[in-house]
Write a protein that holds these residues in place. Structure first.
Motif, PDB file in Angstrom:
ATOM      1  N   ARG A   1      22.360   7.640   1.316  1.00 59.00           N
ATOM      2  CA  ARG A   1      21.430   6.749   0.501  1.00 59.00           C
ATOM      3  C   ARG A   1      20.719   5.733   1.064  1.00 59.00           C
ATOM      4  O   ARG A   1      21.151   5.330   1.940  1.00 59.00           O
ATOM      5  CB  ARG A   1      21.950   6.205  -0.587  1.00 59.00           C
ATOM      6  CG  ARG A   1      22.854   5.262  -0.419  1.00 59.00           C
ATOM      7  CD  ARG A   1      23.943   4.848  -1.834  1.00 59.00           C
ATOM      8  NE  ARG A   1      23.132   3.887  -2.445  1.00 59.00           N
ATOM      9  CZ  ARG A   1      23.124   3.310  -3.821  1.00 59.00           C
ATOM     10  NH1 ARG A   1      24.053   3.856  -4.269  1.00 59.00           N
ATOM     11  NH2 ARG A   1      22.267   2.392  -4.297  1.00 59.00           N
TER      12      ARG A   1
ATOM     13  N   ILE B   1      18.366  13.633  -9.662  1.00 65.38           N
ATOM     14  CA  ILE B   1      19.893  14.194  -9.316  1.00 65.38           C
ATOM     15  C   ILE B   1      20.776  13.537 -10.257  1.00 65.38           C
ATOM     16  O   ILE B   1      20.513  12.279 -10.752  1.00 65.38           O
ATOM     17  CB  ILE B   1      20.317  13.469  -7.862  1.00 65.38           C
ATOM     18  CG1 ILE B   1      19.353  13.918  -7.037  1.00 65.38           C
ATOM     19  CG2 ILE B   1      21.862  14.087  -7.585  1.00 65.38           C
ATOM     20  CD1 ILE B   1      19.461  15.316  -6.432  1.00 65.38           C
TER      21      ILE B   1
ATOM     22  N   VAL C   1      20.963  15.085   0.325  1.00 70.56           N
ATOM     23  CA  VAL C   1      21.796  15.834  -0.271  1.00 70.56           C
ATOM     24  C   VAL C   1      22.075  16.999   0.372  1.00 70.56           C
ATOM     25  O   VAL C   1      21.050  17.394   1.214  1.00 70.56           O
ATOM     26  CB  VAL C   1      21.497  16.140  -1.918  1.00 70.56           C
ATOM     27  CG1 VAL C   1      21.250  15.005  -2.733  1.00 70.56           C
ATOM     28  CG2 VAL C   1      20.163  16.925  -1.881  1.00 70.56           C
TER      29      VAL C   1
ATOM     30  N   THR D   1      29.690  10.866  -4.196  1.00 66.82           N
ATOM     31  CA  THR D   1      29.489  11.568  -3.247  1.00 66.82           C
ATOM     32  C   THR D   1      29.212  13.025  -3.735  1.00 66.82           C
ATOM     33  O   THR D   1      28.903  13.911  -2.784  1.00 66.82           O
ATOM     34  CB  THR D   1      30.873  11.828  -2.343  1.00 66.82           C
ATOM     35  OG1 THR D   1      31.733  12.381  -3.158  1.00 66.82           O
ATOM     36  CG2 THR D   1      31.217  10.531  -1.893  1.00 66.82           C
TER      37      THR D   1
ATOM     38  N   VAL E   1      24.143  11.989 -10.766  1.00 63.51           N
ATOM     39  CA  VAL E   1      25.204  11.755  -9.633  1.00 63.51           C
ATOM     40  C   VAL E   1      26.600  11.703 -10.635  1.00 63.51           C
ATOM     41  O   VAL E   1      26.769  11.099 -11.392  1.00 63.51           O
ATOM     42  CB  VAL E   1      25.094  10.530  -8.990  1.00 63.51           C
ATOM     43  CG1 VAL E   1      26.152   9.938  -8.213  1.00 63.51           C
ATOM     44  CG2 VAL E   1      23.779  10.435  -8.386  1.00 63.51           C
TER      45      VAL E   1
ATOM     46  N   TYR F   1      18.584  10.065  -2.201  1.00 64.70           N
ATOM     47  CA  TYR F   1      19.558  10.511  -1.786  1.00 64.70           C
ATOM     48  C   TYR F   1      19.411  11.698  -0.568  1.00 64.70           C
ATOM     49  O   TYR F   1      18.590  12.495  -0.792  1.00 64.70           O
ATOM     50  CB  TYR F   1      20.432  11.128  -2.806  1.00 64.70           C
ATOM     51  CG  TYR F   1      21.215  10.158  -3.682  1.00 64.70           C
ATOM     52  CD1 TYR F   1      20.878  10.144  -4.944  1.00 64.70           C
ATOM     53  CD2 TYR F   1      21.949   9.291  -3.123  1.00 64.70           C
ATOM     54  CE1 TYR F   1      21.529   8.946  -5.975  1.00 64.70           C
ATOM     55  CE2 TYR F   1      22.718   8.346  -3.996  1.00 64.70           C
ATOM     56  CZ  TYR F   1      22.423   8.371  -5.403  1.00 64.70           C
ATOM     57  OH  TYR F   1      22.977   7.353  -6.322  1.00 64.70           O
TER      58      TYR F   1
ATOM     59  N   SER G   1      16.453   9.680  -6.692  1.00 61.80           N
ATOM     60  CA  SER G   1      17.694   9.812  -7.348  1.00 61.80           C
ATOM     61  C   SER G   1      17.119  10.367  -8.820  1.00 61.80           C
ATOM     62  O   SER G   1      18.328  10.967  -9.487  1.00 61.80           O
ATOM     63  CB  SER G   1      18.127   8.516  -7.444  1.00 61.80           C
ATOM     64  OG  SER G   1      17.341   7.524  -7.946  1.00 61.80           O
TER      65      SER G   1
ATOM     66  N   ILE H   1      26.547  14.574  -1.689  1.00 66.35           N
ATOM     67  CA  ILE H   1      25.442  13.690  -1.418  1.00 66.35           C
ATOM     68  C   ILE H   1      25.932  12.806   0.119  1.00 66.35           C
ATOM     69  O   ILE H   1      27.151  12.536   0.161  1.00 66.35           O
ATOM     70  CB  ILE H   1      25.563  12.343  -2.246  1.00 66.35           C
ATOM     71  CG1 ILE H   1      25.098  12.823  -3.618  1.00 66.35           C
ATOM     72  CG2 ILE H   1      25.012  11.129  -2.023  1.00 66.35           C
ATOM     73  CD1 ILE H   1      25.026  11.987  -4.763  1.00 66.35           C
TER      74      ILE H   1
END
Lengths: 298, 429
Positions: B43, B168, B149, B175, B170, B147, B165, B40
């Motif tokens: 953001r 994803i 990425v 990170t 997380v 994000y 997001s 990541i």
């Protein structure tokens, strides 16, 4: 046999021999037996069709206790009561479902007739390139399974944002009904010879006037029949309605949804209620049904 | 047909499209497969539509519309992230009313906080507020975190881009993460595999084919008989016509209910048998132990309902047969059966072709009758499976796979009929 010789007419009759008379008698009896046999077969088939309708009607027009009772009486409609039908109509979601069904069917009727009438006229009157291919493709579309249309359409409707609405369901029903309607209206136009229009134009009408005054009155019954059949088709349609509606259900979708968890009274009343329009409509359009599968061009 | 199959196997869950800018309508910079590990990079908050709030993995941040005084003393107003404001006063319902600008930690941290024109960190900066400035909060808005990425595509190429997001997963260190699910499709046979392995698949296929094989010959015979009755034009022909055509307008759900009322345990069949004294207690016809009775009931219901369609086609075909041919046959001494077999049936071939094709295709879609008579579990057909996959299992892809199978069977049978009947004609000619 009579012969005329000069001024004297003599009639000679040939008396059929006994053998020939016997053959004639046998043929006549065979004919009468054939007719009687046909009557018997016809009546048996009619009973086959009518009895189940009678059963469900007697269940729908009686009290709820009779629906549950066993064994059911031989004589139908005893006791006669609107109890079950009332119970059904007042059940959750039935009146809205009824209204939705009517809306969908009405929109389908208007849309499909408006689109199909010009197409039918063109297909019967004009010789354009690709006409045969067009006709074949219409037949092919009619044979298209509704299941293959409904599922992807549901996904598309969700993405576009018109899911779960009577208007989008009407679009789907129109797509379903269009092939049949085009072919019916086409054959209705085809049964009216072009010479009539030509004659009208010879007498001074414009093509539009010729159409309006001469052709339209003649085709109106056929077009009306096609429109009514489209209405019935949309009214009866179950699968697409169940897939494409969630809260704004049509009547068949609603009944199907409640089928597993509802009482027998509800089910029977529902079945009868969905059945009645068919009885009425088919009476009016029975003569036109045969045009729906025949040739479009004479 | 290929398109239909394509629809059936379109996989909605595989690849994630990365965008160049943190905006919905930005161009794609690459695609990452599901499960790919990503780093990541950055953001940012982006607007969130209310119906998306329930999505899994959704990370949100709040932004405030604040007003206060900047270092020149001018009154300024702008949006800033919730993380920059310490809320000190709240209304009774918990909504923030005012607070102070948080100081940033660290030796060389920026002591100013940006205020933006819109609730978006890439919009214009309208003002900057010193830390610890008092502000009042006018509005709050919830944004979805996007994000930026970076990960590896299937062919090894490194690609980076923005994505919401919700796609994803997380990991706790913020990170790194993993692509949880995608938003673009790719061609895959997975759904066909799912369909074939589904425990209802073989029963549905078998039952559908069995029903077709039983129902169609019965209807073929019955409809010819009905058509001949109509064609005989007896007195009362109009009435026969009406009665025979009634089932045409009846929905298959209503037909299923009607025959359910006959075959159910306290239904008419048992009642009639009991009243005639043939049985003592009601027989159960429609249960899991009596599958053959359910099949018989379905056959009867379908024959009752759909013979009219075939009959109508046959009648219009019969009308095309000239009377002279029939009379000639009768004159030469042909019996009724001989007339039917050698004159009428061959001349009916085109109509029968159309009727058989149509009826077969419709038979593959038998749906509501099966549900009404058996609830769809004991006995199931392909169309019912399509419906079940869509409605119960919420799996549009497998439902489409079933639908594609129905289409395939329809086209195969249509081709078979066309070939079969045409070849016979050629042989005769």
């Amino acid at each position: 046999m009579s012969t005329i010789t000069g001024e004297q007419t003599t009639t000679t009759t040939v008396e059929a021999s006994e053998e020939v008379k016997a053959i004639h008698r046998k043929m006549r009896r065979r004919q009468q037996l054939g007719r009687a046999g046909t009557y018997v077969v016809g009546i048996l088939l009619s009973l086959w069709i009518l009895l189940p309708i009678l059963f469900i009607a007697s269940m729908a027009l009686t009290t709820r206790e009779t629906v549950r009772a066993y064994p059911k009486g031989i004589l139908p409609f005893i006791p006669f009561s609107m109890d079950t039908l009332n119970f059904f109509l007042n059940s959750q979601g039935i009146i809205p479902g009824l209204i939705n069904s009517l809306i969908v069917a009405a929109i389908t009727l208007v849309l499909s007739t408006a689109i199909a009438a010009p197409a039918g006229y063109a297909i019967s009157r004009y010789f354009f390139r690709g006409r045969d291919a067009y006709r074949l493709s219409i037949l092919a579309v009619r044979a298209f399974p509704i299941v293959i249309l409904a599922i992807p359409l549901a996904v598309v409707f969700i993405n576009v944002g018109i899911y779960d609405s009577p208007y989008s369901l009407a679009l789907m029903h129109t797509a379903l009904a269009l092939p049949t309607t085009v072919l019916v209206i086409g054959s209705v136009f085809a049964s009216i010879p072009y010479e009539l229009e030509e004659a009208a134009m010879v007498f001074g009408c414009t093509p539009w006037q010729a159409f309006r005054r001469v052709i339209l009155p003649l085709v109106l019954p056929g077009i009306a029949a096609a429109a009514i059949f489209t209405f019935v088709l949309s009214w009866n349609e179950v699968f697409a309605a169940s897939v494409l509606t969630v809260r704004e259900r049509t009547l068949p979708a609603q009944v199907l949804n409640a089928l597993g968890s509802s009482s027998q009274a509800y089910q029977f009343a529902g079945g009868f209620f969905m059945l009645v329009p068919a009885l009425v409509f088919i009476f009016f359009i029975r003569r036109y049904l045969f045009n729906m599968w025949g040739q479009v061009t004479k | 047909m290929f398109q239909a199959l394509g629809l059936a196997v379109w996989d909605d869950d595989r690849l994630l499209a990365l965008l160049q800018e943190p905006q919905r309508d930005s161009e794609s910079s690459g695609r990452l497969p599901q499960g790919a590990q990503v780093a990541i990079l950055d953001r940012q908050g982006n607007e969130l539509s209310p119906e998306d709030t329930g999505e899994a993995n959704l990370l949100t941040e709040r932004w405030f519309l604040v007003s206060g005084e900047d270092e020149t003393g001018a009154a300024v107003e702008g949006w800033t992230s919730e993380s920059r404001i310490r809320v000190r006063q709240e209304a009774d319902d918990g909504s923030p009313l005012g607070g102070t600008v948080r100081p940033r930690l660290g030796a060389d941290a920026d002591e100013f906080t940006n205020l933006y024109a819109e609730a978006n960190a890439s919009s214009e900066v309208v003002a900057r507020l010193l830390e610890r400035t008092e502000v009042s909060i006018a509005q709050t808005v919830t944004l979805e975190v996007w994000y930026q990425v970076q990960g590896q595509m299937a062919d090894g190429e490194e690609v980076s881009g923005w994505t919401p997001s919700r796609f994803i997963q997380v990991f706790s260190d913020e990170t790194s993460g993993r692509i949880d699910r995608g938003n673009t499709g790719q061609f895959t046979l997975d759904y066909i595999r799912t369909m074939v392995n589904d425990r209802f698949f073989m029963p549905a296929l078998r039952t559908t084919l069995l029903l077709m094989v039983i129902i169609i010959p019965i209807q073929f015979v019955l409809s010819v008989i009905m058509a001949l009755v109509i064609q005989a034009r007896l007195r009362g022909n109009s009435l026969f016509l009406y009665i025979f055509a009634i089932p045409l307008g009846i929905s298959d759900l209503a037909v299923g209910i009607v025959w359910f009322s006959i075959f159910t345990q306290n239904g008419f069949l048992n009642s009639i048998l009991q009243n005639l004294g043939l049985i003592d207690a009601p027989i159960t016809y429609l249960s899991a132990q009596t599958r053959h009775w359910i099949l018989i009931a379905i056959v009867l219901a379908e024959v009752w309902r759909a013979t009219s369609i075939v009959m109508v086609i046959v009648v219009s075909g019969l009308q095309a047969i000239s009377q002279e041919v029939l009379e000639a046959a009768e004159l030469f001494g042909a019996t009724l059966w001989q007339r039917i077999r050698h004159v009428i049936l061959p001349l009916l071939k085109p109509s029968l072709q159309v009727a058989l094709i149509l009826r077969t295709i419709l038979a593959l879609q038998v749906f509501a009758v099966v549900i009404a008579l058996s609830g769809g579990d004991v006995v199931t057909v392909l169309a019912n499976e399509t419906y079940r996959q869509y409605n119960e299992f919420r799996n549009a892809n497998v439902a489409a796979a079933y639908a594609a199978l129905i289409l395939l069977l329809s086209m195969i049978s249509a081709a078979v009929y066309l070939r079969l009947i045409r070849t016979q004609e050629e042989v005769v000619a």
